[in-house]
Design a protein around this motif. Structure first.
Motif, short mmCIF file in Angstrom:
data_model
loop_
_atom_site.label_atom_id
_atom_site.label_comp_id
_atom_site.label_asym_id
_atom_site.label_seq_id
_atom_site.Cartn_x
_atom_site.Cartn_y
_atom_site.Cartn_z
N SER A 221 0.83 -1.23 0.00
CA SER A 221 0.00 0.00 0.00
C SER A 221 0.86 1.27 0.00
N CYS A 222 2.18 1.08 -0.05
CA CYS A 222 3.06 2.26 -0.05
C CYS A 222 4.19 2.09 -1.08
N PRO A 223 3.88 2.29 -2.37
CA PRO A 223 4.93 2.20 -3.38
C PRO A 223 5.97 3.31 -3.18
N ALA A 224 7.25 2.95 -3.32
CA ALA A 224 8.33 3.90 -2.99
C ALA A 224 8.26 5.18 -3.81
N ASP A 225 7.92 5.08 -5.10
CA ASP A 225 7.88 6.29 -5.94
C ASP A 225 6.82 7.27 -5.43
N ASP A 226 5.64 6.73 -5.13
CA ASP A 226 4.55 7.57 -4.62
C ASP A 226 4.93 8.18 -3.27
N PHE A 227 5.61 7.38 -2.48
CA PHE A 227 5.99 7.87 -1.14
C PHE A 227 7.02 9.00 -1.27
N ALA A 228 7.96 8.84 -2.19
CA ALA A 228 8.98 9.89 -2.40
C ALA A 228 8.30 11.20 -2.81
N GLN A 229 7.29 11.08 -3.65
CA GLN A 229 6.56 12.27 -4.10
C GLN A 229 5.79 12.90 -2.93
N PHE A 230 5.15 12.06 -2.15
CA PHE A 230 4.38 12.50 -0.97
C PHE A 230 5.29 13.29 -0.01
N LEU A 231 6.53 12.78 0.16
CA LEU A 231 7.45 13.42 1.11
C LEU A 231 7.86 14.83 0.67
N GLN A 232 7.75 15.09 -0.63
CA GLN A 232 8.08 16.44 -1.12
C GLN A 232 7.18 17.50 -0.46
N TYR B 41 6.34 17.49 2.55
CA TYR B 41 6.66 17.60 3.99
C TYR B 41 8.16 17.77 4.24
N PRO B 42 8.73 18.87 3.73
CA PRO B 42 10.14 19.10 4.04
C PRO B 42 10.28 19.34 5.55
N ASN B 43 11.44 19.15 6.07
CA ASN B 43 11.69 19.33 7.51
C ASN B 43 10.87 18.39 8.40
N HIS B 44 10.44 17.29 7.85
CA HIS B 44 9.75 16.30 8.67
C HIS B 44 10.68 15.09 8.86
N THR B 45 10.63 14.52 10.05
CA THR B 45 11.32 13.25 10.29
C THR B 45 10.43 12.15 9.74
N VAL B 46 11.04 11.22 9.00
CA VAL B 46 10.23 10.17 8.36
C VAL B 46 10.37 8.86 9.14
N LEU B 47 9.25 8.46 9.74
CA LEU B 47 9.20 7.21 10.51
C LEU B 47 8.43 6.18 9.70
N SER B 48 9.02 5.04 9.46
CA SER B 48 8.27 4.01 8.75
C SER B 48 8.17 2.75 9.57
N TYR B 49 6.99 2.17 9.50
CA TYR B 49 6.73 0.87 10.12
C TYR B 49 7.52 -0.16 9.32
N ILE B 50 8.05 -1.15 9.99
CA ILE B 50 8.93 -2.12 9.33
C ILE B 50 8.23 -2.86 8.16
N ASN B 51 6.89 -2.86 8.17
CA ASN B 51 6.13 -3.50 7.08
C ASN B 51 6.13 -2.60 5.85
N CYS B 52 7.31 -2.47 5.23
CA CYS B 52 7.44 -1.68 4.01
C CYS B 52 8.63 -2.22 3.23
N SER B 53 8.72 -1.82 1.98
CA SER B 53 9.82 -2.34 1.13
C SER B 53 11.15 -1.72 1.54
N ALA B 54 12.23 -2.32 1.05
CA ALA B 54 13.57 -1.77 1.31
C ALA B 54 13.67 -0.36 0.74
N ALA B 55 13.00 -0.12 -0.39
CA ALA B 55 13.06 1.21 -1.03
C ALA B 55 12.39 2.27 -0.16
#
Ligand code: 13P
Ligand code: SF4
Length: 304
Positions: free
Chosen positions: A86-97, A99-113
């Motif tokens: 449910s969290c493709p890396a490309d979409d997530f990278a775009q989403f993060l744009q 939220y600059p200056n945010h710490t990114v916490l990810s649950y271990i249930n995600c891809s290496a990317a």
């Protein structure tokens, strides 16, 4: 089949790691059975030559990232995870744009990317502890599980930005089904995994990771429990508490919808074949492994 696996394991200096959601016969012969956190810790520290991971793909990837000189094999490459998907890396990278200056916490249930895009990884076993170590006003993005994220927000008074992902097994459990069971078994305590929806968690006497739920029922004085999570956990609950009674919450009494079909792909036949042929093997890009390892090491450090 079990004897063949045990013999091969010895011959090849292999360790079999299994998640609590795998089939009972797999848990029975595993060297180590645990939740996501315990399995990551076991994978990081083992000196076995081969890590045979009876879990899902992201768990085997995590083992490889944490212990890259080991050969990591998985019985079935199709053992994925709807939450990680449910969290493709490309979409997530775009989403993060956004939220600059945010710490990114990810649950271990995600891809290496996705891990590589994160500052720190958490599991359901250490999320509250790790988030609490950040200042209350820290800007945080949390991915991919909206339910776990909302639970952590409520429990720690944070306002993390949540990625809108979920685990199909936990997300489908609903409060009506829990309530019905409570009507039938009023003496039972309700325990739930934080991947469940807030409406389910609101009814729970205890919320925790797979290992935390096991610890809770083993140390609690009550004899009966309504369990809102994946069915595989019941095997170890009964192992440790044969005199207690567990009612698993289902969406529909005629189906076993809260079996994680990915976890159940780890059959003894596939485990034997994987060990014999040493395939399929987890192979990851070196640079990706370096990037994904940092947030995992931070988790192991902060979660201590
Ligand atoms: P834990 O093992 O952290 O409890 O997570 C449950 C799960 O869904 C694993 O995929
Ligand atoms: Fe993924 Fe859910 Fe299965 Fe866990 S139970 S592996 S989160 S799909």
């Amino acid at each position: 089949m079990k004897n063949k696996i045990l013999k091969l394991k010895k011959e090849k200096n292999a360790i079999l790691l299994a998640h609590y959601y795998t089939l009972p016969e797999v848990q029975e012969i595993a060297d180590y059975v645990g939740d996501s956190l315990a399995l990551a810790q076991a994978a990081a520290t083992t000196d076995a030559q081969i890590i045979l991971f009876a879990g899902v793909h992201f768990m085997a990837e995590t083992a490889k990232i944490l212990n890259p000189t080991r050969k990591v094999i998985i019985p079935d490459m199709e053992a994925g995870c709807s939450l990680a998907d449910s969290c493709p890396a490309d979409d997530f990278a775009q989403f993060l744009q956004n939220y600059p200056n945010h710490t990114v916490l990810s649950y271990i249930n995600c891809s290496a990317a996705v891990k590589a895009l994160s500052d720190i990884i958490v599991t359901s076993g250490n999320a509250l502890n790790i988030v609490s170590q950040f200042p209350v006003d820290e800007n945080i993005v949390f991915a991919p599980d909206r339910n776990l994220g909302a639970y952590v927000n409520a429990a720690t008074g944070r306002n993390m930005v949540l990625w809108d992902g979920a685990c199909h097994v936990h997300d489908q459990l609903n409060a009506d089904a829990v309530f019905d069971l409570k009507q039938r078994y009023p003496q039972a305590k309700i325990i739930a995994h934080p991947e469940c929806k807030a409406t389910v968690l609101a009814l729970a006497d205890f919320v925790g990771s797979t290992a935390a739920m096991l610890k809770f029922v083993s140390s609690d004085s009550v004899q009966e429990y309504i369990v809102a999570t994946e069915t595989g956990i019941i095997y170890e609950m009964l192992n440790q508490n044969s005199q207690k009674v567990f009612h698993i919450v289902t969406t529909d009494q005629s189906c076993s919808c809260n079996d994680c079909e990915y976890m159940k792909k780890n059959t003894l036949t596939k485990i034997e074949k994987a060990l014999r042929t040493e395939t399929p093997e987890i192979k990851l890009d070196e640079n990706l492994m370096v990037l994904a390892k940092q947030p995992l090491l931070r988790m192991l450090e902060m979660g201590r």
